[in-house]
Design an enzyme around this catalytic site. Structure first.
Site, PDB file in Angstrom:
ATOM      1  N   ALA A  14      -7.333   8.469  -5.714  1.00 19.44           N
ATOM      2  CA  ALA A  14      -8.355   9.418  -6.376  1.00 19.44           C
ATOM      3  C   ALA A  14      -9.921   8.950  -6.461  1.00 19.44           C
ATOM      4  O   ALA A  14     -10.674   9.585  -6.795  1.00 19.44           O
ATOM      5  CB  ALA A  14      -7.954  10.203  -7.544  1.00 19.44           C
ATOM      6  N   VAL A  64       0.131   1.848  -5.146  1.00 18.66           N
ATOM      7  CA  VAL A  64       1.404   2.801  -4.821  1.00 18.66           C
ATOM      8  C   VAL A  64       2.340   2.110  -4.141  1.00 18.66           C
ATOM      9  O   VAL A  64       3.535   2.530  -4.141  1.00 18.66           O
ATOM     10  CB  VAL A  64       0.594   4.108  -4.039  1.00 18.66           C
ATOM     11  CG1 VAL A  64      -0.183   5.070  -4.877  1.00 18.66           C
ATOM     12  CG2 VAL A  64       0.159   3.530  -2.607  1.00 18.66           C
ATOM     13  N   TYR A 155      -0.614   2.053  11.668  1.00 18.63           N
ATOM     14  CA  TYR A 155      -1.258   3.189  10.990  1.00 18.63           C
ATOM     15  C   TYR A 155      -0.353   4.530  11.774  1.00 18.63           C
ATOM     16  O   TYR A 155       0.191   5.368  10.921  1.00 18.63           O
ATOM     17  CB  TYR A 155      -2.559   3.597  11.212  1.00 18.63           C
ATOM     18  CG  TYR A 155      -3.426   4.692  10.560  1.00 18.63           C
ATOM     19  CD1 TYR A 155      -3.640   4.296   9.252  1.00 18.63           C
ATOM     20  CD2 TYR A 155      -3.677   5.707  10.984  1.00 18.63           C
ATOM     21  CE1 TYR A 155      -4.121   5.755   8.416  1.00 18.63           C
ATOM     22  CE2 TYR A 155      -4.398   6.589  10.484  1.00 18.63           C
ATOM     23  CZ  TYR A 155      -4.706   6.677   9.023  1.00 18.63           C
ATOM     24  OH  TYR A 155      -5.305   7.828   8.486  1.00 18.63           O
ATOM     25  N   LYS A 159       1.810   7.064   9.610  1.00 17.99           N
ATOM     26  CA  LYS A 159       1.610   8.306   9.323  1.00 17.99           C
ATOM     27  C   LYS A 159       2.740   9.327   9.963  1.00 17.99           C
ATOM     28  O   LYS A 159       3.092  10.408   9.612  1.00 17.99           O
ATOM     29  CB  LYS A 159       0.034   8.643   9.914  1.00 17.99           C
ATOM     30  CG  LYS A 159      -0.918   8.136   9.137  1.00 17.99           C
ATOM     31  CD  LYS A 159      -0.801   8.357   7.508  1.00 17.99           C
ATOM     32  CE  LYS A 159      -2.073   8.111   6.895  1.00 17.99           C
ATOM     33  NZ  LYS A 159      -2.246   8.545   5.397  1.00 17.99           N
TER      34      LYS A 159
HETATM   35  P1  NAP Z   1     -10.766   5.995   1.618  1.00 16.40           P
HETATM   36  O1  NAP Z   1     -12.212   6.623   1.549  1.00 16.40           O
HETATM   37  O2  NAP Z   1     -10.575   4.519   2.169  1.00 16.40           O
HETATM   38  O3  NAP Z   1     -10.089   6.098   0.336  1.00 16.40           O
HETATM   39  C1  NAP Z   1      -8.905   5.624  -0.033  1.00 16.40           C
HETATM   40  C2  NAP Z   1      -8.311   5.583  -1.647  1.00 16.40           C
HETATM   41  O4  NAP Z   1      -7.128   4.870  -1.628  1.00 16.40           O
HETATM   42  C3  NAP Z   1      -9.344   4.415  -1.983  1.00 16.40           C
HETATM   43  O5  NAP Z   1      -9.860   4.946  -3.456  1.00 16.40           O
HETATM   44  C4  NAP Z   1      -8.548   3.228  -2.292  1.00 16.40           C
HETATM   45  O6  NAP Z   1      -8.850   2.464  -3.345  1.00 16.40           O
HETATM   46  C5  NAP Z   1      -7.030   3.955  -2.612  1.00 16.40           C
HETATM   47  N1  NAP Z   1      -6.187   3.012  -2.479  1.00 16.40           N
HETATM   48  C6  NAP Z   1      -5.893   2.232  -1.205  1.00 16.40           C
HETATM   49  N2  NAP Z   1      -4.715   1.524  -1.194  1.00 16.40           N
HETATM   50  C7  NAP Z   1      -4.422   1.682  -2.448  1.00 16.40           C
HETATM   51  C8  NAP Z   1      -3.024   1.476  -3.045  1.00 16.40           C
HETATM   52  N3  NAP Z   1      -2.071   0.617  -2.701  1.00 16.40           N
HETATM   53  N4  NAP Z   1      -2.538   2.101  -4.168  1.00 16.40           N
HETATM   54  C9  NAP Z   1      -3.368   3.003  -4.749  1.00 16.40           C
HETATM   55  N5  NAP Z   1      -4.750   3.265  -4.045  1.00 16.40           N
HETATM   56  C10 NAP Z   1      -4.983   2.916  -3.059  1.00 16.40           C
HETATM   57  O7  NAP Z   1      -9.967   6.841   2.476  1.00 16.40           O
HETATM   58  P2  NAP Z   1     -10.199   8.713   2.929  1.00 16.40           P
HETATM   59  O8  NAP Z   1     -10.802   8.581   4.194  1.00 16.40           O
HETATM   60  O9  NAP Z   1     -10.581   9.249   1.789  1.00 16.40           O
HETATM   61  O10 NAP Z   1      -8.388   8.606   3.084  1.00 16.40           O
HETATM   62  C11 NAP Z   1      -7.640   9.277   2.367  1.00 16.40           C
HETATM   63  C12 NAP Z   1      -6.282   9.473   3.019  1.00 16.40           C
HETATM   64  O11 NAP Z   1      -6.607  10.384   4.245  1.00 16.40           O
HETATM   65  C13 NAP Z   1      -5.674   8.404   3.689  1.00 16.40           C
HETATM   66  O12 NAP Z   1      -4.277   8.442   3.495  1.00 16.40           O
HETATM   67  C14 NAP Z   1      -5.992   8.544   5.137  1.00 16.40           C
HETATM   68  O13 NAP Z   1      -4.780   7.577   5.880  1.00 16.40           O
HETATM   69  C15 NAP Z   1      -6.143   9.837   5.460  1.00 16.40           C
HETATM   70  N6  NAP Z   1      -6.786  10.372   6.609  1.00 16.40           N
HETATM   71  C16 NAP Z   1      -7.972   9.992   6.589  1.00 16.40           C
HETATM   72  C17 NAP Z   1      -8.886  10.298   7.877  1.00 16.40           C
HETATM   73  C18 NAP Z   1     -10.363  10.258   7.936  1.00 16.40           C
HETATM   74  O14 NAP Z   1     -10.960  10.581   8.945  1.00 16.40           O
HETATM   75  N7  NAP Z   1     -11.234   9.697   6.697  1.00 16.40           N
HETATM   76  C19 NAP Z   1      -8.244  10.990   8.695  1.00 16.40           C
HETATM   77  C20 NAP Z   1      -6.975  11.061   8.736  1.00 16.40           C
HETATM   78  C21 NAP Z   1      -6.259  10.917   7.637  1.00 16.40           C
HETATM   79  P3  NAP Z   1      -9.700   1.176  -3.126  1.00 16.40           P
HETATM   80  O15 NAP Z   1     -11.323   1.724  -3.463  1.00 16.40           O
HETATM   81  O16 NAP Z   1      -9.400   0.175  -4.332  1.00 16.40           O
HETATM   82  O17 NAP Z   1      -9.666   0.857  -1.670  1.00 16.40           O
END
Ligand code: NAP
Length: 247
Positions: A14, A64, A155, A159
């Site tokens: 979050a 997590v 990845y 997913k």
């Molecule tokens: P992001 O900006 O990298 O944010 C991910 C968040 O998850 C960060 O706050 C991170 O914390 C936290 N996190 C990482 N590992 C963790 C763990 N082991 N336990 C608890 N928290 C953890 O990513 P996002 O783009 O918002 O993506 C969110 C989700 O959407 C992910 O599952 C990603 O695979 C999915 N997604 C994203 C996209 C895209 O284009 N952005 C596309 C498809 C799917 P830290 O700050 O400490 O790293």
């Protein structure tokens, strides 16, 4: 009246990006939000913004991928709020590499966070939701779990596994009035995608029929739908939010 009045949501990852946007969108619709993240500072910053919107919140530092940490975090959330109605498994990472060069560590870490993380969080909450006889679980997958991508075997497997997990759990929990669905975002503008080289971003844009990258709010609005009573008759589904890339 908000769509999520009197509901309590727990969102993983979050602290920023999509997870932060989902937390704030839910709060604007009346939910109290537990903000869980690996990074305690970003989690508490999101929690503060939730409170500024007039909702109750709490931040939890938690990895997590670690079941005992997850169990401890969920217990403190339940101690404070007494219930959790909505779980969003959003925390996720990438460690891209061609399979030829991919290390075991890169494979294991991505599977552990993206797939086992969702298993851990669901394990920690479903008994409570089953007793409550209601709940909404939303897993943030990816179109890469549907179509694959070069350099992302780890990845894509995580997913794709999360999508299969969603369907199996939806079948297990349907009789208890718990909906389990997934969202498969395409290319969303967050820190995760900002790291990509400019030429790859330009190439991707050409493959998006709606002609723009997605914003975190595009995903958060669909999460809101899946968290709300508007989707009560939907379970085991994957909603693709990608501007038309996969059709
Ligand atoms: P992001 O900006 O990298 O944010 C991910 C968040 O998850 C960060 O706050 C991170 O914390 C936290 N996190 C990482 N590992 C963790 C763990 N082991 N336990 C608890 N928290 C953890 O990513 P996002 O783009 O918002 O993506 C969110 C989700 O959407 C992910 O599952 C990603 O695979 C999915 N997604 C994203 C996209 C895209 O284009 N952005 C596309 C498809 C799917 P830290 O700050 O400490 O790293």
């Amino acid at each position: 009246m908000g769509l999520l009045d009197s509901k309590v949501a727990l969102v993983t990852g979050a602290g920023r990006g999509i997870g932060k946007e989902i937390s704030l969108t839910f709060a604007k619709e009346g939910a109290d939000v537990v903000c869980l993240d690996l990074d305690p500072e970003s989690a508490s910053s999101t929690a503060r913004e939730v409170e500024e919107l007039g909702r109750r919140s709490m931040s939890l530092k938690c990895d997590v991928s670690n079941l005992s940490e997850v169990e401890g975090a969920f217990k403190s959330a339940l101690d404070k709020f007494g219930r959790i109605d909505i779980l969003v498994n959003n925390a996720g990472i990438t460690r891209d590499n061609l399979l030829l060069k991919m290390s075991q560590e890169e494979w294991d870490l991505v599977l552990k966070v993206n797939l086992k993380g969702a298993f851990n969080c669901c394990k920690a909450i479903i008994k409570h939701m089953m007793k409550q006889r209601s709940g909404k679980i939303i897993n943030i997958a990816s179109i890469i779990g549907l179509i694959g991508n070069v350099g992302q075997t780890n990845y894509a497997a995580s997913k794709g596994g999360l999508i299969a997990f969603t369907k199996a759990l939806a079948k297990e929990l349907a009789t208890r009035n718990i909906n389990v669905n997934a969202i498969a975002p395409g290319f969303i503008r967050t820190a995760m995608t900002e790291a990509l080289p400019e030429e790859i971003r330009e190439q991707m844009l050409k493959n998006i029929p709606l002609g723009r990258f997605g914003e975190p709010s595009d995903v958060a609005n669909v999460a809101l739908f899946l968290a709300s009573p508007l989707s009560d008759y939907i379970t085991g589904q994957v909603l693709v939010v990608d501007g038309g890339m996969v059709m």
